[in-house]
Design an enzyme around this catalytic site. Structure first.
Site, PDB file in Angstrom:
ATOM      1  N   ASP A 170      -4.200   5.435   6.242  1.00 17.38           N
ATOM      2  CA  ASP A 170      -4.717   6.663   6.844  1.00 17.38           C
ATOM      3  C   ASP A 170      -5.700   6.264   7.952  1.00 17.38           C
ATOM      4  O   ASP A 170      -5.296   5.981   9.067  1.00 17.38           O
ATOM      5  CB  ASP A 170      -5.355   7.457   5.691  1.00 17.38           C
ATOM      6  CG  ASP A 170      -5.922   8.786   6.071  1.00 17.38           C
ATOM      7  OD1 ASP A 170      -5.148   9.722   6.286  1.00 17.38           O
ATOM      8  OD2 ASP A 170      -7.153   8.900   6.146  1.00 17.38           O
ATOM      9  N   PHE A 226      -2.024  15.949   4.419  1.00 18.45           N
ATOM     10  CA  PHE A 226      -2.197  15.283   3.127  1.00 18.45           C
ATOM     11  C   PHE A 226      -0.893  15.337   2.324  1.00 18.45           C
ATOM     12  O   PHE A 226      -0.223  16.364   2.297  1.00 18.45           O
ATOM     13  CB  PHE A 226      -3.320  15.969   2.344  1.00 18.45           C
ATOM     14  CG  PHE A 226      -3.823  15.166   1.191  1.00 18.45           C
ATOM     15  CD1 PHE A 226      -4.753  14.155   1.383  1.00 18.45           C
ATOM     16  CD2 PHE A 226      -3.350  15.398  -0.099  1.00 18.45           C
ATOM     17  CE1 PHE A 226      -5.204  13.399   0.310  1.00 18.45           C
ATOM     18  CE2 PHE A 226      -3.798  14.642  -1.166  1.00 18.45           C
ATOM     19  CZ  PHE A 226      -4.730  13.644  -0.960  1.00 18.45           C
ATOM     20  N   GLU A 231       0.842  -1.202   0.000  1.00 20.54           N
ATOM     21  CA  GLU A 231       0.000   0.000   0.000  1.00 20.54           C
ATOM     22  C   GLU A 231       0.876   1.251   0.000  1.00 20.54           C
ATOM     23  O   GLU A 231       2.008   1.224   0.499  1.00 20.54           O
ATOM     24  CB  GLU A 231      -0.907  -0.064   1.252  1.00 20.54           C
ATOM     25  CG  GLU A 231      -1.840   1.086   1.472  1.00 20.54           C
ATOM     26  CD  GLU A 231      -2.869   1.306   0.381  1.00 20.54           C
ATOM     27  OE1 GLU A 231      -2.476   1.542  -0.776  1.00 20.54           O
ATOM     28  OE2 GLU A 231      -4.076   1.279   0.698  1.00 20.54           O
ATOM     29  N   ASP A 232       0.358   2.332  -0.574  1.00 18.58           N
ATOM     30  CA  ASP A 232       1.110   3.595  -0.543  1.00 18.58           C
ATOM     31  C   ASP A 232       1.028   4.241   0.835  1.00 18.58           C
ATOM     32  O   ASP A 232       2.027   4.671   1.392  1.00 18.58           O
ATOM     33  CB  ASP A 232       0.616   4.561  -1.641  1.00 18.58           C
ATOM     34  CG  ASP A 232      -0.897   4.793  -1.626  1.00 18.58           C
ATOM     35  OD1 ASP A 232      -1.611   4.159  -0.824  1.00 18.58           O
ATOM     36  OD2 ASP A 232      -1.369   5.615  -2.436  1.00 18.58           O
ATOM     37  N   ARG A 252       0.919  12.135  -9.067  1.00 17.20           N
ATOM     38  CA  ARG A 252       1.459  10.774  -8.888  1.00 17.20           C
ATOM     39  C   ARG A 252       2.862  10.645  -9.472  1.00 17.20           C
ATOM     40  O   ARG A 252       3.656   9.810  -9.049  1.00 17.20           O
ATOM     41  CB  ARG A 252       0.570   9.735  -9.583  1.00 17.20           C
ATOM     42  CG  ARG A 252      -0.820   9.591  -8.988  1.00 17.20           C
ATOM     43  CD  ARG A 252      -1.458   8.308  -9.509  1.00 17.20           C
ATOM     44  NE  ARG A 252      -2.904   8.290  -9.326  1.00 17.20           N
ATOM     45  CZ  ARG A 252      -3.515   7.889  -8.216  1.00 17.20           C
ATOM     46  NH1 ARG A 252      -2.819   7.497  -7.186  1.00 17.20           N
ATOM     47  NH2 ARG A 252      -4.831   7.892  -8.138  1.00 17.20           N
TER      48      ARG A 252
END
Ligand code: IMP
Ligand code: MG
Length: 184
Positions: free
Chosen positions: A111, A160, A107-108, A173
């Site tokens: 959160d 963020f 996963e990036d 990205r």
């Protein structure tokens, strides 16, 4: 390139500032690959790459995992704009090859943890042999669930972030470094 100046990048009028350099990211990815190699050589694991965000991280990480392995790509969505919607969607049919296997979810960023919890629940139903989570980034203060994350690149604050696969409304990205939203 007028969207980028010095250490800042502007996307949809929001300004993000450089936060993790590409060199720092590469160094950490190398360490994560070593961790995974030590743990999974001879297990022939399946890496499940969570799209879209993890595609850049996974391509760097997996090329350093020079052991036998398989890959599976899974499109998962939950985020809209700057917030997690809590409504996680993915196609369960794609997960059937994972039955009985050693699975590593790539996963990036984690959160709220909603995405991971939904996936872990489904993997339990399918009956995998073992499952580990490997995320480049983790926002520990935003987690709403209690589960173990075995491999974490960087624990970060709540702000963020974009770049290195992570987007803000599909932009950013392709940035090589990771940028954090500047406080307004
Ligand atoms: P969770 O389900 O709330 O843990 O959210 C996980 C997903 O939300 C990640 O896979 C990302 O796609 C997205 N996400 C969470 N935080 C950020 C961020 O700071 N920047 C970009 N995407 C994010
Ligand atoms: Mg994602």
């Amino acid at each position: 390139m007028d969207w980028m100046s010095n250490n800042d990048v502007t996307i949809n009028k929001l300004v993000f500032t450089k936060f993790l350099t590409k060199d720092a990211i590469q160094a950490r990815v190398e360490e994560l690959a070593k961790e995974l190699k030590n743990k999974y050589e001879n297990h022939n694991p399946i890496f499940v790459i969570l799209l879209n965000g993890a595609f850049v991280f996974a391509s760097d990480l997996l090329r350093q995992f020079d052991e036998s392995a398989e890959t599976l790509f899974l499109k998962v969505s939950s985020y809209h704009d700057l917030e997690s919607t809590g409504n996680v969607t993915f196609d369960k049919n794609f997960l059937s090859p994972l039955s009985g296997r050693s699975v590593i979810l790539i996963e990036d960023i984690i959160d709220t943890g909603n995405t991971m919890v939904a996936l872990l629940k489904e993997l339990k139903t399918i009956g995998v042999k073992e499952v580990a989570l490997c995320t480049l980034l983790l926002k520990p203060n935003k987690l709403k669930h209690n589960f173990e994350v075995q491999h974490v690149g960087f624990s970060i604050a709540d702000e963020f972030v974009v770049g290195y696969g992570l987007d803000y409304n599909e932009q950013g990205r392709n940035l090589r470094d990771i940028y954090q939203l500047k406080s307004q």
